[in-house]
Design an enzyme around this catalytic site. Structure first.
Site, PDB file in Angstrom:
ATOM      1  CG  ASP A 186      33.762  38.616   7.792  1.00 10.10           C
ATOM      2  OD1 ASP A 186      34.825  38.521   7.158  1.00 10.10           O
ATOM      3  OD2 ASP A 186      32.741  39.181   7.344  1.00 10.10           O
ATOM      4  CG  HIS A 192      34.028  43.243  10.798  1.00 10.41           C
ATOM      5  ND1 HIS A 192      34.682  42.029  10.817  1.00 10.41           N
ATOM      6  CD2 HIS A 192      33.659  43.440   9.517  1.00 10.41           C
ATOM      7  CE1 HIS A 192      34.700  41.533   9.596  1.00 10.41           C
ATOM      8  NE2 HIS A 192      34.087  42.363   8.783  1.00 10.41           N
ATOM      9  CG  HIS A 239      38.428  38.168   4.306  1.00  2.29           C
ATOM     10  ND1 HIS A 239      38.062  38.813   3.154  1.00  2.29           N
ATOM     11  CD2 HIS A 239      37.377  38.307   5.172  1.00  2.29           C
ATOM     12  CE1 HIS A 239      36.846  39.320   3.313  1.00  2.29           C
ATOM     13  NE2 HIS A 239      36.418  39.035   4.531  1.00  2.29           N
ATOM     14  CG  HIS A 266      32.188  36.224   4.011  1.00  2.45           C
ATOM     15  ND1 HIS A 266      33.416  35.952   3.434  1.00  2.45           N
ATOM     16  CD2 HIS A 266      32.293  37.449   4.558  1.00  2.45           C
ATOM     17  CE1 HIS A 266      34.206  36.990   3.615  1.00  2.45           C
ATOM     18  NE2 HIS A 266      33.556  37.918   4.292  1.00  2.45           N
TER      19      HIS A 266
HETATM   20 ZN   LIG Z   1      34.540  39.408   5.315  1.00  2.99          ZN
END
Ligand SMILES: [Zn+2]
Length: 302
Positions: free
Chosen positions: A236, A259, A76, A232
């Site tokens: 990311d 991720h 973030h 969001h």
């Molecule tokens: Zn996040």
């Protein structure tokens, strides 16, 4: 375009989402060609560059590791720094994890506003993508393609009445990031809380730092955007792409990625120098003709 750093030092503090460890974070100006560098001030200023080479284990958050020194949940903060066009920055921290604050990038944008931008007397270098590179894992995909600006397209699909399919596509700059993505918070499902705790994760999580989804609604509304989840995920994605280490001239498309896939793409990109070139001219048109812009396949609605 010239490289930038911040004008003045700014600070914040808070607990890390996964470790629950309280830490102090400071952003400090850095000279040209430094890049974004974390310094563990609790470990004699041990430096960990925000670069793909230092990506460590990645599951529910992105962690960096260098010579056994870990730093967790960088995404973030890096999303805010990268979108704001800050090329050079020292990030001093006295714990193992970046504070989660409200679960979004908005508090970091507020810090950067307070810090101001300073232009340095060195040309900015861009990583310009010349040909497509894709990574696939089951039904999850991510690809990077040539483009004249940094664009992302992010598609999420969670079987939940408030989420479902959400798609976000933007040209990333400080204004689009600020108004469209920065305020979107991280989220988790209520049913996952106990299993995640059992895995030693989200020890610092609270209703103030994440949206918690129940089976049919949200425990701590209201949402900041109807599609806050998709936004969001895009946030990311940008935070993980920051690990390219230079501003990207490329378009990135992510389909149900997380991720792990984001950082795999960055690692493969950095490892294959035939895919990109480094240029100081953001307007330069590479040798690649416009027609070579394959779309990431979008699944048919079912
Ligand atoms: Zn996040």
């Amino acid at each position: 375009m010239f490289q930038t750093t911040i004008q003045r030092t700014v600070a914040t503090e808070g607990v890390g989402l996964h470790t629950g460890v309280f830490g102090h974070l400071r952003l400090l100006p850095a000279p040209a060609d430094t890049g974004i560098v974390f310094r563990r001030i609790d470990l004699e200023n041990f430096s960990i560059e925000a670069r793909g080479q230092n990506v460590a284990r990645v599951s529910y958050a992105t962690s960096l590791m260098k010579q056994g020194v870990l730093l967790s949940t960088t995404e973030h903060l890096l999303a805010a720094v990268y979108s704001s066009g800050i090329d050079n920055l020292f990030i001093d921290i006295d714990s193992i994890e970046v504070p989660i604050l409200d679960g979004s990038a908005e508090p970091f944008m507020a810090m950067l506003d307070q810090a101001g931008v300073r232009r340095l007397r060195r040309r900015r270098r861009y990583l310009k993508v010349l040909k497509p590179l894709e990574v696939t894992e089951g039904d999850r995909r991510i690809g990077i393609y040539p483009a004249e600006e940094f664009r992302i397209r992010c598609y999420v699909d969670f079987p939940h009445p408030l989420v479902g399919r959400q798609e976000v596509e933007i040209a990333v700059d400080s204004a689009t990031f600020r108004y469209l993505l920065a305020r979107a918070r991280t989220f988790c499902f209520e049913r996952d809380i106990e299993p995640l705790r059992a895995m030693g994760l989200i020890r610092g999580g609270s209703l103030e730092s994440a949206i918690v989804l129940t089976n049919d609604g949200v425990m701590n509304g209201p949402l900041r955007f109807p599609d806050e989840f998709g936004r969001h995920k895009a946030l990311d994605l940008i935070g993980d792409l920051a690990l390219a280490g230079l501003p990207l001239l490329a378009r990135v498309e992510a389909y149900k990625a997380g991720h792990a896939l984001h950082t795999q793409l960055v690692s493969r990109l950095l490892a294959d120098s035939s895919v990109w070139t480094i240029t100081t001219d953001e307007a330069v048109n590479a040798e690649v003709p416009d027609t070579v812009q394959p779309e990431l396949p979008v699944p048919a609605a079912d």
